[in-house]
Design a protein around this motif. Structure first.
Motif, PDB file in Angstrom:
ATOM      1  N   SER A   1       8.638   5.128   5.465  1.00 17.72           N
ATOM      2  CA  SER A   1       7.385   4.672   6.052  1.00 17.72           C
ATOM      3  C   SER A   1       7.691   3.959   7.359  1.00 17.72           C
ATOM      4  O   SER A   1       8.847   3.643   7.663  1.00 17.72           O
ATOM      5  CB  SER A   1       6.647   3.746   5.084  1.00 17.72           C
TER       6      SER A   1
ATOM      7  N   GLU B   1       0.816  -1.212   0.000  1.00 16.94           N
ATOM      8  CA  GLU B   1       0.000   0.000   0.000  1.00 16.94           C
ATOM      9  C   GLU B   1       0.852   1.266   0.000  1.00 16.94           C
ATOM     10  O   GLU B   1       0.304   2.367   0.016  1.00 16.94           O
ATOM     11  CB  GLU B   1      -0.939   0.012   1.205  1.00 16.94           C
ATOM     12  N   ASP B   2       2.169   1.117   0.013  1.00 16.11           N
ATOM     13  CA  ASP B   2       3.061   2.282  -0.035  1.00 16.11           C
ATOM     14  C   ASP B   2       3.233   2.746  -1.482  1.00 16.11           C
ATOM     15  O   ASP B   2       3.096   1.961  -2.430  1.00 16.11           O
ATOM     16  CB  ASP B   2       4.438   1.941   0.536  1.00 16.11           C
TER      17      ASP B   2
ATOM     18  N   SER C   1      -2.635   6.149  -1.738  1.00 15.45           N
ATOM     19  CA  SER C   1      -1.245   6.608  -1.794  1.00 15.45           C
ATOM     20  C   SER C   1      -0.861   7.012  -3.216  1.00 15.45           C
ATOM     21  O   SER C   1      -0.141   7.995  -3.425  1.00 15.45           O
ATOM     22  CB  SER C   1      -0.302   5.525  -1.260  1.00 15.45           C
TER      23      SER C   1
ATOM     24  N   GLY D   1      -5.802   1.272   0.242  1.00 14.24           N
ATOM     25  CA  GLY D   1      -4.583   1.965   0.640  1.00 14.24           C
ATOM     26  C   GLY D   1      -3.671   2.281  -0.522  1.00 14.24           C
ATOM     27  O   GLY D   1      -3.148   3.391  -0.640  1.00 14.24           O
ATOM     28  N   GLU D   2      -3.494   1.298  -1.410  1.00 17.26           N
ATOM     29  CA  GLU D   2      -2.604   1.550  -2.542  1.00 17.26           C
ATOM     30  C   GLU D   2      -3.188   2.577  -3.507  1.00 17.26           C
ATOM     31  O   GLU D   2      -2.455   3.323  -4.160  1.00 17.26           O
ATOM     32  CB  GLU D   2      -2.276   0.250  -3.283  1.00 17.26           C
TER      33      GLU D   2
ATOM     34  N   THR E   1      -4.196   7.926   3.426  1.00 21.47           N
ATOM     35  CA  THR E   1      -2.746   7.724   3.319  1.00 21.47           C
ATOM     36  C   THR E   1      -2.010   8.737   4.178  1.00 21.47           C
ATOM     37  O   THR E   1      -2.513   9.831   4.449  1.00 21.47           O
ATOM     38  CB  THR E   1      -2.270   7.849   1.857  1.00 21.47           C
TER      39      THR E   1
ATOM     40  N   CYS F   1       4.211   8.074   0.492  1.00 21.24           N
ATOM     41  CA  CYS F   1       2.889   7.881   1.088  1.00 21.24           C
ATOM     42  C   CYS F   1       2.721   6.432   1.529  1.00 21.24           C
ATOM     43  O   CYS F   1       3.124   5.507   0.820  1.00 21.24           O
ATOM     44  CB  CYS F   1       1.787   8.240   0.086  1.00 21.24           C
ATOM     45  N   ASP F   2       2.113   6.255   2.685  1.00 19.54           N
ATOM     46  CA  ASP F   2       1.823   4.931   3.237  1.00 19.54           C
ATOM     47  C   ASP F   2       0.306   4.812   3.334  1.00 19.54           C
ATOM     48  O   ASP F   2      -0.330   5.417   4.199  1.00 19.54           O
ATOM     49  CB  ASP F   2       2.473   4.799   4.617  1.00 19.54           C
ATOM     50  N   GLY F   3      -0.294   4.048   2.404  1.00 24.19           N
ATOM     51  CA  GLY F   3      -1.746   3.981   2.305  1.00 24.19           C
ATOM     52  C   GLY F   3      -2.383   3.094   3.344  1.00 24.19           C
ATOM     53  O   GLY F   3      -1.747   2.229   3.957  1.00 24.19           O
TER      54      GLY F   3
END
Length: 679
Positions: A620, A431-432, A473, A469-470, A526, A460-462
């Motif tokens: 992250s 997800e980053d 981000s 999440g991905e 994120t 960004c860390d989703g």
């Protein structure tokens, strides 16, 4: 106050943990083996690595603490009474002991006759030989006897200051008049900020009245010079004066390589030799104002931060003798000594420059600067020289044919960056997301090249689960990149511009949540940490718990951002760190991009300056959890300041390290390296 080494928060003296970030204020991890060691000890008890904070103390005896020399000149042209009295009783007054208005009568001058019993001693206590062997020192009868001066001598382990903070690592010998001694001391309270350090950190002007109050005269050049040009001089930690001595406490440059050693190293390029010559010229000008040019004429005093940094610096300052007359020819003699000791061949015209300086044909700094620029141009463009001259010159390797011309005396930034991301050992998707852009612009001028650099770095860390999440981000990275490419591609952004950009990224994710009717924990979001570099200026913005660290030689590793999470919020409210992080929701985010409207988003924005070689690390939490970077700073991060360290495998090494010690989350890192060149 006690300053946290991670977030720079000022804590009360008795705090054991930082109120802001929870970092221990009494212990740290050994950089070699990771063992927890007290801050007030010199070495790790497990592996012996030096972990303490060591300073160089310049000790100057006060005049009152130095005993007079045996053959010192006597006052009043020897016109004083001399003698000694061995009697324990006060002598009775006679007519010769007082000053009368009339001369004594002949009767008063007559010596009374002694009786036989008075004339002959009852017992011969001393023989005539004994009496002749006794020497009674001459004393000034008009001056009362003085107490001997206190001894300056101190053994290893003793404290140099009355507060018992700075502990001697070298013995302090008894000092003589006019003698200065340098010794190493251990700071047993390294997080306590001295008044002078606080004054220097505030960049107070040297003319400020507080300087006169806090800084003894011998230390004022250090304060002023280190504030104006911090790369050349050790920073002033503290300074004080007692009845016995004056002490100037400095950053410890004594263990740095000597300039003469690197001058002799065949790996040192000819450009670097000329750059050092230029540095010495600039230092000559700076030190002339303070009467400290003698500092440049001692080869042992000329140091380099490290073999790889090539940054010239001075271990300490030496004041010129009052009757000394120094000129550029003295500087030329120093250059000649460096070349003779190293047995390096001079570039063709540098031979002429050196000769002209020593013969006083070059008499001004401006003339010398111009001459060095000509030499540098010859090195950068050896094809313009006659072939015979080039072939005879060992300082002109063929690889320099395409080197750019640099404007001597002007600093510029060289920028490079590498980013990596990894899913980790326990997650099934990543997800980053990150984005990085580095632009170097070179403009040709008649005087040489002018460089300008610009970099945009986003991490960004989703959050929000698979396909959430991905997405968040990626939206944030894309929105911010497009924003700065389209609207603010050249100028350095203001705080308002940064906020506007972040709000637009938040809006893009928020609208996506609304369109997909996401709610609760299903709403995607994120974290964000971003850095924009424009030449020497840097602006950092963050939301959430993704971090930015800064690494320099002078300041070490510093955490610039403070996590937006419940535990940190409680600490900022005054809650004890142990209690704040005992909450089950301590690591829950208090801010993120996307889940809520922009009025709930309050990014932290900071402006920084690049004043020395610097490494920025955007990371992250998969990399920063469990103080991983702090623990392995010496082995994994410090080598990044070495220009020969390739960034790509170094960043790969950070990912591997995080998988080994963390691995529970996605791992992302961007490493940005900024070199400050000083031709």
């Amino acid at each position: 106050m006690v300053v946290c080494p991670q977030c720079q928060f000022e804590n009360p003296n008795l705090n054991k943990f930082c109120q802001r970030c929870g970092t221990s204020l009494t212990q740290k991890h050994c950089p070699e083996c990771g063992t927890t060691v007290p801050l007030n000890t010199l070495q790790c008890h497990n592996c012996g690595t030096v972990t303490g904070t060591v300073y160089l103390a310049v000790v100057i005896p006060s005049s009152s603490a130095i005993a007079p020399a045996e053959n010192s000149p006597e006052s009043l042209n020897n016109d004083h009474l001399q003698g000694a009295n061995t009697s324990s009783e006060s002598p009775s007054e006679s007519s010769l002991d007082r000053i009368d208005t009339e001369p004594p009568t002949p009767e008063e001058l007559q010596t009374p006759e002694l009786t036989e019993s008075q004339a002959q001693p009852l017992e011969d206590i001393f023989s005539q030989t004994d009496l002749e062997a006794i020497t009674i020192p001459a004393e000034d009868a008009l001056c009362p006897p003085q107490e001997p001066p206190p001894s300056l001598e101190r053994p290893i382990g003793a404290y140099l200051d009355p507060q018992d903070r700075y502990q001697l690592l070298d013995p302090l010998p008894a000092l003589k008049a006019g003698e200065t001694v340098t010794v190493k001391v251990l700071d047993t309270q390294p997080l306590q900020v001295s008044p002078l350090k606080a004054l220097q950190d505030q960049s107070t002007a040297p003319s400020h009245p507080d300087v006169e109050t806090f800084i003894i005269p011998a230390a004022q050049p250090y304060f002023s010079l280190a504030s104006q040009t911090p790369n050349y001089f050790p920073r002033l930690q503290d300074a004080w004066e007692s009845d016995s001595y004056q002490v100037i406490l400095l950053e410890n440059f004594a263990d740095f390589p000597r300039l003469s050693e690197l001058w002799s190293n065949r790996k040192t390029t000819p450009q670097q030799i000329v750059y050092w010559l230029g540095d010495l010229v600039e230092l000559w000008v700076l030190l002339e104002t303070w009467g400290c040019r003698q500092s440049l004429l001692d080869l042992q005093n000329l140091r380099v931060f490290s073999q790889n940094s090539q940054q010239l610096c001075l271990q300490q300052l030496y004041f010129d003798q009052p009757d000394s007359v120094l000129s550029l020819s003295n500087l030329g003699q120093l250059w000649q000594d460096l070349f003779q000791q190293s047995q390096r061949t001079l570039v063709g015209s540098l031979t002429e420059v050196l000769r002209d300086v020593m013969e006083a044909k070059i008499q001004t700094v401006e003339q010398l600067r111009t001459a060095l620029m000509v030499v540098l141009d010859e090195i950068n463009f050896p094809s313009n020289l006659p072939q015979q001259q080039t072939s005879q010159n060992e300082l002109l390797p063929s690889t320099l044919n395409q080197s750019p011309t640099l404007i001597l005396g002007e600093k510029f930034i060289h920028l490079e960056a590498v980013g990596r991301t990894d899913v980790g050992r326990q997650r099934d998707h990543n997800e980053d997301c990150f984005g990085l852009q580095t632009h170097i612009k070179i403009q040709e001028t008649p005087q040489g090249q002018i460089r300008s650099v610009r970099g945009l770095y986003i991490l960004c860390d989703g959050m929000g689960g698979h396909a959430g999440g991905e997405v968040a981000s990626q939206i944030a990275v894309d929105t911010l990149q497009h924003y700065f490419q389209d609207q603010y591609s050249e100028e350095f952004p203001t705080e308002e511009i940064l906020q506007d950009a972040i709000f637009k990224a938040n809006e893009a994710i928020y609208n996506e949540n609304q369109q997909e009717v996401r709610s609760g924990s299903g709403r995607m979001g994120t974290t964000l940490v971003m850095a924009i570099v424009v030449n020497h200026q840097v602006v950092v913005a963050h939301v959430g718990d993704s971090r930015l660290y800064r690494l320099t030689r002078q300041q070490g590793l510093q955490q610039i951002t403070v996590d937006h999470e419940v535990g940190q919020r409680e600490i900022q409210r005054g809650i004890d760190p142990d209690i704040a992080y005992s909450r089950p929701d301590a690591y829950q985010l208090t801010q993120a991009l996307g889940p809520r409207e922009e009025q709930f988003v309050h990014p932290d924005i900071q402006f920084l300056e690049i004043e020395e070689d610097t490494v920025f690390i955007l990371a992250s939490d998969g990399l920063t959890d469990h103080n991983l970077l702090e623990t392995f700073c010496e082995t994994q991060l410090d080598p990044l300041l070495n220009p020969q360290t390739d960034l790509a495998p170094a960043v790969d090494g950070l990912i591997t390290l995080a998988n080994q010690y963390n691995g529970h989350d996605n791992i992302t890192a961007i490493v940005v390296r900024a070199w400050v060149s000083n031709p």
